[in-house]
Design an enzyme around this catalytic site. Structure first.
Site, mmCIF file in Angstrom:
data_model
loop_
_atom_site.group_PDB
_atom_site.id
_atom_site.type_symbol
_atom_site.label_atom_id
_atom_site.label_comp_id
_atom_site.label_asym_id
_atom_site.label_seq_id
_atom_site.Cartn_x
_atom_site.Cartn_y
_atom_site.Cartn_z
ATOM 1 N N ASP A 117 0.796 5.295 1.817
ATOM 2 C CA ASP A 117 0.160 6.031 2.905
ATOM 3 C C ASP A 117 -0.582 7.243 2.343
ATOM 4 O O ASP A 117 -0.169 7.836 1.350
ATOM 5 C CB ASP A 117 1.193 6.464 3.932
ATOM 6 C CG ASP A 117 1.839 5.278 4.634
ATOM 7 O OD1 ASP A 117 1.198 4.213 4.707
ATOM 8 O OD2 ASP A 117 2.989 5.411 5.107
ATOM 9 N N ARG A 138 6.782 -8.763 16.523
ATOM 10 C CA ARG A 138 7.264 -7.472 16.039
ATOM 11 C C ARG A 138 6.254 -6.375 16.346
ATOM 12 O O ARG A 138 5.057 -6.528 16.133
ATOM 13 C CB ARG A 138 7.512 -7.534 14.529
ATOM 14 C CG ARG A 138 8.034 -6.230 13.931
ATOM 15 C CD ARG A 138 8.416 -6.413 12.467
ATOM 16 N NE ARG A 138 8.901 -5.155 11.914
ATOM 17 C CZ ARG A 138 8.167 -4.309 11.195
ATOM 18 N NH1 ARG A 138 6.895 -4.598 10.939
ATOM 19 N NH2 ARG A 138 8.689 -3.185 10.720
ATOM 20 N N HIS A 180 0.842 -1.192 0.000
ATOM 21 C CA HIS A 180 0.000 0.000 0.000
ATOM 22 C C HIS A 180 0.876 1.241 0.000
ATOM 23 O O HIS A 180 2.088 1.165 0.196
ATOM 24 C CB HIS A 180 -0.897 0.022 1.245
ATOM 25 C CG HIS A 180 -0.123 0.160 2.524
ATOM 26 N ND1 HIS A 180 0.608 -0.868 3.072
ATOM 27 C CD2 HIS A 180 0.062 1.234 3.354
ATOM 28 C CE1 HIS A 180 1.207 -0.456 4.187
ATOM 29 N NE2 HIS A 180 0.887 0.818 4.368
ATOM 30 N N HIS A 201 4.857 -0.133 0.050
ATOM 31 C CA HIS A 201 5.563 -0.864 1.103
ATOM 32 C C HIS A 201 4.622 -1.870 1.743
ATOM 33 O O HIS A 201 3.408 -1.789 1.603
ATOM 34 C CB HIS A 201 6.146 0.094 2.149
ATOM 35 C CG HIS A 201 5.158 1.061 2.731
ATOM 36 N ND1 HIS A 201 4.688 2.166 2.054
ATOM 37 C CD2 HIS A 201 4.542 1.097 3.947
ATOM 38 C CE1 HIS A 201 3.849 2.833 2.813
ATOM 39 N NE2 HIS A 201 3.722 2.199 3.964
#
Length: 372
Positions: free
Chosen positions: A256, A321, A254, A311
């Site tokens: 941002d 994580r 996607h 990304h």
């Protein structure tokens, strides 16, 4: 068994007067209201119950026909190409401008955000995601809501689910925190408030530096960097350890939506970026650094001089994580347009809130819908 989640109504921010025990409702005229008022996509926003599973369910297994999670091996690791910029460097302006024009991304060190605060944010994020599924679902956002616990907002655009749980904050998080920790909520709120303030200052500084490398008027600089009426969102991301990381995605590809994103990876590799002709490669975490990337609004504002970068997030078999992203944007009622000094604009002008709605309903097709 877990009780049926109670979705929050995020059109109003509930506050309590402890002296009178009276409840007041404050209308939210901010970024969160844009999502709540006008986004019509309704979908399942409940993250997987990671506590109760031993393997990866079919709903979370991505095939080659989906957005394939397989890495494309290259001879030029992407993270070696992403510049690491020291803000104390006298050449920082030129370096940031070059990075924005070439990659749409860079890492920044000596940024001025206190390390102690950065560590507190990680501690509080892990404290939140360590709660039981039952507890976290008490602050589940509504399917069209903006804040609280839930799946990524891009989830409806993909056939498979992501190995992810998130918590979104826009402004004060006190209402949610009181539900999660009735007697110990203030520490979480104070930490997130302090961090949002630091991120806003840093985003303002980075935007100012980057725009100085463009053919931009002072009025346009004021529009992009004004803190009055600006909007920000803090996203806490959790990617639990996964028994089959090669067949899953933590976050699908996607871009941002807003002007600028500032991300802390907290030391565990997971962020990957797509480079035309090279494929997917990781952006390795650097101690004390933030990853900064151009969002759609800055891409439009720069008349495509600053590219947006696709990304995604991968997951880990042995490590849980955590990452924390801050999204910075202009006032939602303001007009977004390419820089006036360019005679051939690439995009038509529109209100910021109009673009946010386009992105929320059309995802990666939004930019093409406003291209001239």
């Amino acid at each position: 068994m877990y009780s049926t989640p109670i979705y929050k109504n995020v059109h109003f921010l509930s506050t309590f007067d402890h002296k009178s025990d009276s409840k007041t409702l404050v209308i939210m005229n901010t970024l969160s209201q844009v999502y709540d008022d006008d986004i019509t996509i309704s979908h399942n926003i409940i993250p997987l119950d990671f506590e109760s599973i031993d393997g990866v369910p079919d709903s979370h297994l991505w095939s080659q026909s989906d957005e394939s999670p397989q890495r494309i091996q290259t001879n030029n690791p992407r993270d070696s190409l992403i510049p690491v910029i020291d803000l104390s460097n006298p050449c920082a302006i030129d370096l940031i401008g070059q990075a924005c024009k070439t990659w749409g991304m860079f890492q920044v060190i000596n940024h001025g955000v206190p390390l102690e605060l950065v560590k507190k944010v990680e501690f509080e994020a892990r404290r939140l995601f360590a709660l039981t599924t039952h507890e976290k679902r008490k602050v589940l956002r509504s399917p069209t809501g903006a804040t609280g616990y839930g799946l990524p907002r891009i989830s409806p655009f993909f056939a498979k689910c992501m190995w992810h749980e998130g918590f979104t904050i826009m402004g004060s998080c006190v209402d949610d925190a009181k539900v999660l920790w009735p007697h110990d909520y203030q520490r979480f709120c104070d930490t997130m408030d302090d961090y949002q303030n630091q991120m806003k200052l840093l985003a303002h500084k980075l935007l100012l530096l980057s725009l100085q490398t463009l053919d931009v008027t002072q009025e346009e600089i004021n529009w992009a960097t004004s803190t009055h009426g600006s909007n920000g969102a803090l996203q806490l991301n959790s990617y639990p350890s996964c028994p089959n990381p090669s067949g899953t995605l933590g976050l699908a590809p996607h871009t941002d939506s807003l002007l600028l994103t500032i991300l802390n990876q907290y030391g565990i590799t997971g962020l990957e970026i797509f480079v035309e002709g090279l494929g997917w490669s990781p952006v390795s975490p650097i101690e004390g650094a933030f990853v900064v990337n151009v969002g759609d609004l800055l891409h439009i504002f720069s008349n495509a001089k600053f590219p947006v970068v696709y990304h995604r997030a991968m997951v880990n078999q042995s490590k849980h994580r955590i990452s924390v992203a801050y999204f910075y944007g202009p006032p939602i009622e303001s007009t977004l347009a390419p820089l006036s000094n360019y005679q051939d604009p690439c995009f038509r002008s529109l209100l910021v809130k109009e673009y946010i709605r386009l992105k929320a309903t059309h995802n990666d097709k939004a930019l093409s819908l406003i291209r001239i």
